[in-house]
Design a protein around this motif. Sequence first.
Motif, PDB file in Angstrom:
ATOM      1  N   TYR A  82       0.849  -1.198   0.000  1.00  0.00           N
ATOM      2  CA  TYR A  82       0.000   0.000   0.000  1.00  0.00           C
ATOM      3  C   TYR A  82       0.876   1.236   0.000  1.00  0.00           C
ATOM      4  O   TYR A  82       2.046   1.210   0.398  1.00  0.00           O
ATOM      5  N   THR A  83       0.283   2.333  -0.445  1.00  0.00           N
ATOM      6  CA  THR A  83       0.959   3.626  -0.417  1.00  0.00           C
ATOM      7  C   THR A  83      -0.076   4.744  -0.384  1.00  0.00           C
ATOM      8  O   THR A  83      -1.144   4.625  -0.996  1.00  0.00           O
ATOM      9  N   ASN A  84       0.240   5.798   0.338  1.00  0.00           N
ATOM     10  CA  ASN A  84      -0.608   6.986   0.357  1.00  0.00           C
ATOM     11  C   ASN A  84      -0.107   8.065  -0.618  1.00  0.00           C
ATOM     12  O   ASN A  84      -0.682   9.149  -0.687  1.00  0.00           O
ATOM     13  N   ASP A  85       0.946   7.770  -1.363  1.00  0.00           N
ATOM     14  CA  ASP A  85       1.549   8.784  -2.226  1.00  0.00           C
ATOM     15  C   ASP A  85       0.556   9.371  -3.220  1.00  0.00           C
ATOM     16  O   ASP A  85       0.534  10.586  -3.454  1.00  0.00           O
ATOM     17  N   TYR A  86      -0.260   8.528  -3.808  1.00  0.00           N
ATOM     18  CA  TYR A  86      -1.141   8.975  -4.886  1.00  0.00           C
ATOM     19  C   TYR A  86      -2.397   9.648  -4.340  1.00  0.00           C
ATOM     20  O   TYR A  86      -2.873  10.640  -4.890  1.00  0.00           O
ATOM     21  N   VAL A  87      -2.926   9.111  -3.242  1.00  0.00           N
ATOM     22  CA  VAL A  87      -4.133   9.724  -2.680  1.00  0.00           C
ATOM     23  C   VAL A  87      -3.819  11.090  -2.085  1.00  0.00           C
ATOM     24  O   VAL A  87      -4.643  12.016  -2.148  1.00  0.00           O
ATOM     25  N   VAL A  88      -2.625  11.272  -1.538  1.00  0.00           N
ATOM     26  CA  VAL A  88      -2.244  12.587  -1.002  1.00  0.00           C
ATOM     27  C   VAL A  88      -2.247  13.631  -2.125  1.00  0.00           C
ATOM     28  O   VAL A  88      -2.761  14.746  -1.961  1.00  0.00           O
ATOM     29  N   LYS A  89      -1.695  13.273  -3.266  1.00  0.00           N
ATOM     30  CA  LYS A  89      -1.685  14.202  -4.405  1.00  0.00           C
ATOM     31  C   LYS A  89      -3.099  14.450  -4.928  1.00  0.00           C
ATOM     32  O   LYS A  89      -3.446  15.564  -5.319  1.00  0.00           O
ATOM     33  N   ALA A  90      -3.917  13.400  -4.920  1.00  0.00           N
ATOM     34  CA  ALA A  90      -5.300  13.546  -5.360  1.00  0.00           C
ATOM     35  C   ALA A  90      -6.068  14.490  -4.442  1.00  0.00           C
ATOM     36  O   ALA A  90      -6.881  15.317  -4.904  1.00  0.00           O
TER      37      ALA A  90
END
Length: 382
Positions: free
Chosen positions: A346-354
Motif C-alpha cells: 500500500y501507499t498513500n503517495d497517490y491519494v495525497v496528491k489527489a
Amino acid sequence: MRSTARRYRFRACLAAAALGLAALTGCSTTDNSSTTTANGLTKVKLQLQWFKQGQFAGYLAALDQGFYKEQGLDVQILDGGTDIVPQTVLAQGQSDYAVAWVPKALASRESGAGITDVAQIYQRSGTKQISFKSQNITAAAELKGKKVGNWGYGNEFELFAGMTKAGLDPAKDVTLVQQQFDMNAFLNHDIDAAQAMSYNEYAQVLEVKNPATGKLYSPDDFNLIDWESDGVGMLQDAIWANSAKLKDAKYADQTVKFIAASLEGWAFCRDNLEKCRDITVAAGSTLGASHQEWQINEVNKLIWPAPDGVGTINRAAWDHTVQIAKTTRNQEGQTVLTKDPDADAYTNDYVVKALVLLKAQGVDVTGAGYTPKTVTLTEGGK
C-alpha cells in the motif's frame, strides 16, 4: 460535461502545476494516441468487486457527473460477480484499477498478484452477523452450537476472527453453512446466524413481510453482531492499482487523477444521496430505488467523516487487518496471510496528491459535518 467543467479543469491544472504534475489532469500535450479517445481522453477500465449497486455509487457518480472527464479520463466500469476476482483481473492486465477488500487482495498479492492499495475508500467494516431475536445470539460466544452462515470467497475472515476471539473453534463449535448471496435460507430459518452487509443483506431482510404480522420486518425483530464494534473489523473496499505499472510516470499520473475523480464522486454521494440513488438505479442495478438509497446511506457511514482525508490509508487500521489475517484460522486451520505484506502493498503517495487537487477545486475531502439520513425501506426495496 457539467457547466463547471472548465472551472474545475483550470483549478486542477493549477494544482497539478504546483505539484509539478502537469499530466495529471489532461493539461499535458503528451501523445497517448494508443489509449486515448477521439476527443483526447485516456481510456481506463475499473473492475468492480460485485455488480453495479450503491456499494460503488461514488464511481458511478464520478462517471455520470463528468468528474472522470474533467480529469481527462474515459472510464469504463466493469461489473463483478461470483466468478470474477477483481484483483486477479487487475494483475492480469485486463483492467487498470480494481475495487477489492483488503484481506482478499493481500492474499492474492502473497500468491504473486502485483497489486497495490492506492486509496482506502471504506474506513470501517460493514459486516454483520444477523439472527432472529428468538435465537438469543447477541455475541460471538453465543454462536456455539448454531448453524452459522458464511459466504466464503474471502468474505468470512471477520466471522472466524470473531469466533476465535470468543474462544470458539470454527471447525468444532459451530455448524458452518455455505450461504448463498441472498437471505432466503436465513428467512426460512435454515441458518441461525447469517452474514449480512449493513448496506445490502440487512436491508434485504427489512424489505420482507413478517408472516406473523403481515408487516415488514423491523430492526427489533433481529439481533446483530457488529464485527467492527467487536474489534475484528477489517479494511474492505479499496482502490487497487498495478504495482509494476506504477513505476511508469504516465500510469502514476493517471492513478492520481483517477483517485481524485473517484473521491469527488464519493463526496458528491455524501452530499446528494437521492441523486446518487437515481444514478445507481439508472446504471443497471437489479435492486430498487429505496434499497439503493439505503445502501448508499449506509456506505456513507463507512466512509465519512474522514478526518485524514477520504481515501487515506490509516496505518493502524492496516496493521490491525494484517494481524487478523495472519493469526485467524478458518475451519481447515489456514490463515489468510502467512507473513507480513511487503512495503509496496500500500501507499498513500497517490491519494495525497489527489486530495491536493480536490482541495484546490473546493471539494470537502473530510466531511467533518457529515450526518447520515434516515431512509425508509419499502417491500422488495422498490
